[in-house]
Scaffold this active site. Structure first.
Site, PDB file in Angstrom:
ATOM      1  CG  ASN A  80      -2.712  -0.935 -12.832  1.00 43.59           C
ATOM      2  OD1 ASN A  80      -2.611  -0.981 -11.594  1.00 43.59           O
ATOM      3  ND2 ASN A  80      -2.036  -1.763 -13.614  1.00 43.59           N
ATOM      4  CB  ILE A 132      -6.575 -11.488 -13.622  1.00 41.06           C
ATOM      5  CG1 ILE A 132      -5.063 -11.677 -13.684  1.00 41.06           C
ATOM      6  CG2 ILE A 132      -7.196 -11.484 -15.012  1.00 41.06           C
ATOM      7  CD1 ILE A 132      -4.616 -13.005 -14.237  1.00 41.06           C
ATOM      8  CB  SER A 190       3.349   2.855 -17.731  1.00 42.59           C
ATOM      9  OG  SER A 190       4.539   2.607 -18.428  1.00 42.59           O
ATOM     10  CG  HIS A 243       2.969  -2.372 -15.295  1.00 44.92           C
ATOM     11  ND1 HIS A 243       2.578  -3.540 -14.665  1.00 44.92           N
ATOM     12  CD2 HIS A 243       4.009  -2.695 -16.087  1.00 44.92           C
ATOM     13  CE1 HIS A 243       3.356  -4.532 -15.083  1.00 44.92           C
ATOM     14  NE2 HIS A 243       4.223  -4.044 -15.943  1.00 44.92           N
ATOM     15  N   GLY A 258       0.794  -1.234   0.000  1.00 46.87           N
ATOM     16  CA  GLY A 258       0.000   0.000   0.000  1.00 46.87           C
ATOM     17  C   GLY A 258       0.824   1.280   0.000  1.00 46.87           C
ATOM     18  CG  ASP A 266      -0.070  -4.886 -16.649  1.00 46.89           C
ATOM     19  OD1 ASP A 266      -0.749  -4.294 -15.792  1.00 46.89           O
ATOM     20  OD2 ASP A 266       0.667  -5.856 -16.381  1.00 46.89           O
ATOM     21  CD  GLU A 292      -4.316  -7.491 -24.589  1.00 45.06           C
ATOM     22  OE1 GLU A 292      -3.135  -7.766 -24.742  1.00 45.06           O
ATOM     23  OE2 GLU A 292      -5.028  -6.912 -25.445  1.00 45.06           O
ATOM     24  CG  MET A 322      -0.816  -7.606  -6.391  1.00 45.75           C
ATOM     25  SD  MET A 322      -0.117  -6.581  -7.706  1.00 45.75           S
ATOM     26  CE  MET A 322       1.208  -7.644  -8.224  1.00 45.75           C
ATOM     27  CG  ASN A 349       2.341   3.114  -5.765  1.00 46.73           C
ATOM     28  OD1 ASN A 349       2.770   4.098  -6.338  1.00 46.73           O
ATOM     29  ND2 ASN A 349       2.955   1.936  -5.798  1.00 46.73           N
ATOM     30  NE  ARG A 395      -9.173 -15.064 -12.482  1.00 54.02           N
ATOM     31  CZ  ARG A 395      -8.189 -14.684 -11.683  1.00 54.02           C
ATOM     32  NH1 ARG A 395      -8.271 -13.562 -11.022  1.00 54.02           N
ATOM     33  NH2 ARG A 395      -7.113 -15.420 -11.552  1.00 54.02           N
TER      34      ARG A 395
END
Ligand code: GRF
Length: 191
Positions: free
Chosen positions: A110, A97, A139, A112, A14, A148, A146, A95, A16, A70
């Site tokens: 997001n 998907i 980035s 990355h 955490g 990232d 999709e 973390m 960020n 999911r």
């Protein structure tokens, strides 16, 4: 004065999330006041929970292990996020998907730790360190179906230093994340 509400999602440390709260929460930028309405984690053991408590920010835990698929988790997550009516949702080390259930309902950013489209996935810092490239970077991008791969909002590079070890490289990447993400969020809120 318009209030822009943000919700931040995280899964672990955490750092960020904390840097965004320090940089933006309760502050005014031009005609906007930014409020971090809540932070949400999928991990009941995440250290970020302690950070949020210390900062006095509402923290929700939605454990993905309590859901069979999911899609079911994403559906509950969307419902929870939407109760806060955020201007935008911020993924900061989240973390998971995400399925189209999430991406079709939530406008999100997001961060990355690589110069996308290079080094997508969970081992970006290591792969970028091990690569023959002379630069690395960070980035910020919109979240799309999709992994990232959504439109890039901001990107910054650093030079590699001859002989630097992985730990020091990783720390420089994280420091760059902590300055780039709040600036990128403001940029998106301005448009
Ligand atoms: C960051 O490097 C982020 O780019 C990546 O996961 C890490 C999360 O770190 N997706 P923290 O939880 O914000 O400290």
């Amino acid at each position: 004065m318009k209030t822009c509400r943000l919700v931040i999602l995280f899964s672990g440390e955490g750092s960020n999330m904390e840097s965004i709260i320090h940089a933006l929460h309760g502050k005014e930028f031009n005609d906007k006041r930014i409020e971090i309405s809540a932070v949400i984690t999928n991990n009941p053991d995440a250290n970020g929970i302690n950070r949020a408590k210390r900062l006095g920010i509402q923290c929700e835990v939605l454990n993905h292990r309590d859901f069979e698929t999911r899609e079911e988790f994403d559906s509950a997550l969307c419902k929870l996020i939407l109760t806060y009516s955020p201007s935008i949702t911020i993924l900061a080390g989240f973390m998971r998907i995400l399925t189209p259930v999430f991406t079709s309902q939530i406008r999100a950013l997001n961060i990355h730790p690589s110069l996308l489209p290079l080094f997508k996935g969970a081992h970006a810092i290591r792969e970028s360190f091990d690569s023959c490239m002379k630069v690395a970077g960070v980035s910020v991008h919109f979240v799309s179906e999709e992994l990232d791969s959504g439109a890039i909002v901001a990107q910054e590079a650093i030079s590699k230093i001859d002989g630097e070890d992985f730990l020091s490289f990783k720390e420089r990447i994280h420091a760059l994340e902590h300055s780039l993400y709040p600036a990128a969020i403001l940029k998106v809120l301005e448009t």
